[in-house]
Each structure stands twice: as C-alpha cells, then as structure tokens.
Design a protein around this motif. Sequence first.
Motif, PDB file in Angstrom:
ATOM      1  N   LYS A 232      -6.549 -68.930 -30.221  1.00 51.76           N
ATOM      2  CA  LYS A 232      -5.277 -68.243 -30.053  1.00 51.76           C
ATOM      3  C   LYS A 232      -5.296 -66.891 -30.748  1.00 51.76           C
ATOM      4  CE  LYS A 232      -2.341 -72.314 -29.392  1.00 51.76           C
ATOM      5  NZ  LYS A 232      -1.253 -73.146 -29.970  1.00 51.76           N
ATOM      6  N   ALA A 233      -5.867 -66.868 -31.967  1.00 51.24           N
ATOM      7  CA  ALA A 233      -5.949 -65.612 -32.716  1.00 51.24           C
ATOM      8  C   ALA A 233      -6.833 -64.612 -31.972  1.00 51.24           C
ATOM      9  CB  ALA A 233      -6.501 -65.883 -34.109  1.00 51.24           C
ATOM     10  N   GLN A 234      -7.912 -65.134 -31.374  1.00 54.51           N
ATOM     11  CA  GLN A 234      -8.819 -64.270 -30.621  1.00 54.51           C
ATOM     12  C   GLN A 234      -8.123 -63.687 -29.400  1.00 54.51           C
ATOM     13  OE1 GLN A 234     -12.275 -66.244 -29.090  1.00 54.51           O
ATOM     14  NE2 GLN A 234     -13.408 -64.366 -28.792  1.00 54.51           N
ATOM     15  N   ASP A 235      -7.351 -64.511 -28.698  1.00 53.84           N
ATOM     16  CA  ASP A 235      -6.624 -64.044 -27.534  1.00 53.84           C
ATOM     17  C   ASP A 235      -5.611 -62.975 -27.925  1.00 53.84           C
ATOM     18  OD1 ASP A 235      -6.463 -67.222 -25.760  1.00 53.84           O
ATOM     19  OD2 ASP A 235      -8.020 -65.696 -25.861  1.00 53.84           O
ATOM     20  N   ILE A 236      -4.888 -63.231 -29.008  1.00 60.53           N
ATOM     21  CA  ILE A 236      -3.892 -62.275 -29.480  1.00 60.53           C
ATOM     22  C   ILE A 236      -4.549 -60.951 -29.838  1.00 60.53           C
ATOM     23  CG2 ILE A 236      -2.352 -61.763 -31.419  1.00 60.53           C
ATOM     24  CD1 ILE A 236      -1.425 -64.639 -31.365  1.00 60.53           C
ATOM     25  N   SER A 237      -5.746 -61.014 -30.405  1.00 59.82           N
ATOM     26  CA  SER A 237      -6.428 -59.794 -30.835  1.00 59.82           C
ATOM     27  C   SER A 237      -6.783 -58.885 -29.669  1.00 59.82           C
ATOM     28  CB  SER A 237      -7.695 -60.149 -31.620  1.00 59.82           C
ATOM     29  OG  SER A 237      -8.689 -60.685 -30.766  1.00 59.82           O
ATOM     30  N   LYS A 238      -6.789 -59.435 -28.464  1.00 58.41           N
ATOM     31  CA  LYS A 238      -7.081 -58.607 -27.289  1.00 58.41           C
ATOM     32  C   LYS A 238      -5.912 -57.679 -26.962  1.00 58.41           C
ATOM     33  CE  LYS A 238     -10.348 -61.905 -25.292  1.00 58.41           C
ATOM     34  NZ  LYS A 238     -10.644 -62.818 -24.169  1.00 58.41           N
TER      35      LYS A 238
END
Length: 259
Positions: A18-24
């Motif tokens: 989720k954090a990785q997706d948000i970082s996009k």
Amino acid sequence: MRILSSILLLVVLSFEMKAQDISKFKDETFIYKGDTLPVRVLYPKNFDATKKYPLVLFLHGRGESGNNNKSQLIHGSKLFLEKQDEFPAIVVFPQCSKDSYWANVNIVTDKEKGKRHFNFQQGGKPTKAMSLLLAYLKELKKLAYLDEDRFYVGGLSMGGMGTYELLRRQPNTFAAAFAICGGDHVKNVRKYAHKVNLWIFHGAKDDVVIPEFSLLIHEELKRLGANPKYTVYPDANHNSWDPAFKEPELLPWLFSHKK
C-alpha cells in the motif's frame, strides 16, 4: 507459531504494498494567498513533458479531509494505478481541509437522529477549498503537457458535490465527469447541462446522501435535453463508489470524450 508468523508477514507485506502504491502518487502542494492545497499527482509511466496527456481531477469525500496528503488516496487511487498502461494520464488527488468543504452547501445535523441534511446553494462564493482548487486548476491549464481538450473530473460524496460545483463554475473546462453519491441545487444544473458528458452514480439505500439528490439532477438534465448516464445500485448504501469503481466501462467512457 508458524501460522501466526505467516499472518504477520502477510500483514506487513500488505502495508508495504500500500505504501509503495501511494508513493507512485507524487507528494506536492499548491499555495495560494497564504492557503495550502495538498495534492497527490500520478504521472504516466515514462512521462514525457513534450507529449500531451489528459488530466483527471478526483475529489474525495468528507472522511478523507485533512492535511496529511495521504487520506484522499483511500478511495479511487487503486483504479487509476491499475489502468495506467491502458489510460496514461495526469491524475490529481487534491485534499480538502477539515475546516472547509468542496461544495457550497449548508449542512444541518439533526441532534436527535444524528442525520445530516444538505441544503445546496444556488450560486454564492466558493468555499476556501474550492477557491484553492480553482486557482490550482488555472495553473494546471498553463502546463504545456496537458491536453485541454481532455480534462476530466470526478468525485464521491462531498467530492461528488464538489464535482457538480466545479462544473458550474468551470462549465467549458471539462469534457466529461462522473459524480458518485453527490448532489447539487437543481437550478445550477442548467449551467453545465449541455457543456459536459456526465455519468451519475448512487446507491438506492443511501441514508447519508439520499439518492433523490442524484435523481433530481438526472431528471433536470433530461428535462433540459441532455443525455447523462445514470446508474443506481439497488443494494448499495452510501459506499456506492465500490460498485462504481468496478464498472468496466467507467474509464473507457471517461477517456473517450474530448471537448
């Protein structure tokens, strides 16, 4: 013990994803007359500033208000992430502060029943959040890599209300829009009836923002000779955005329109 460890590992991985997706979604801010509008921006893969891209503005609901520049991504961000390859676009998620509202609406809470009553305004000055959004949109229009013939806006609940408000304040800006469980003053509808392609969604069992709001807008659009798309989910309550985001034709329909 191994089972518990496996479960904990899955939970950790889920949070990391989720954090990785948000970082996009790039963390950005827009400052106007001393006020700050937090924004998250998803750029197309292999973004090329010499090319032209569509713009999508997504307006969140009341529950995602704040200034952490994260909460506004809770609903809707996954949809645009999953469809990046198919629909490359600049996707912007601004965040409304808790002391403001996207739309010009007077909200009265029934103290006994705890229900909110929405009294949509005809005209009037924009809220602080809408003023910031309008100023931000003005700056976006200056960006050479945005195709002004392919500007889109959508939102849910408070963001659905904000979508209608933005359409009436900027009737010549957007090629298409979608509003989920929103509402507007019926007399405002004429300002955008023939200016934008619109898809309206609502849950028939919605007891937060009653479905009659969307029905009245749909009926007024039809009366004025417009031809909006209108979808009511018989078993959905206020979270009609869940089935709306699963509509296979939502993004193809949205991106098919040009000014």
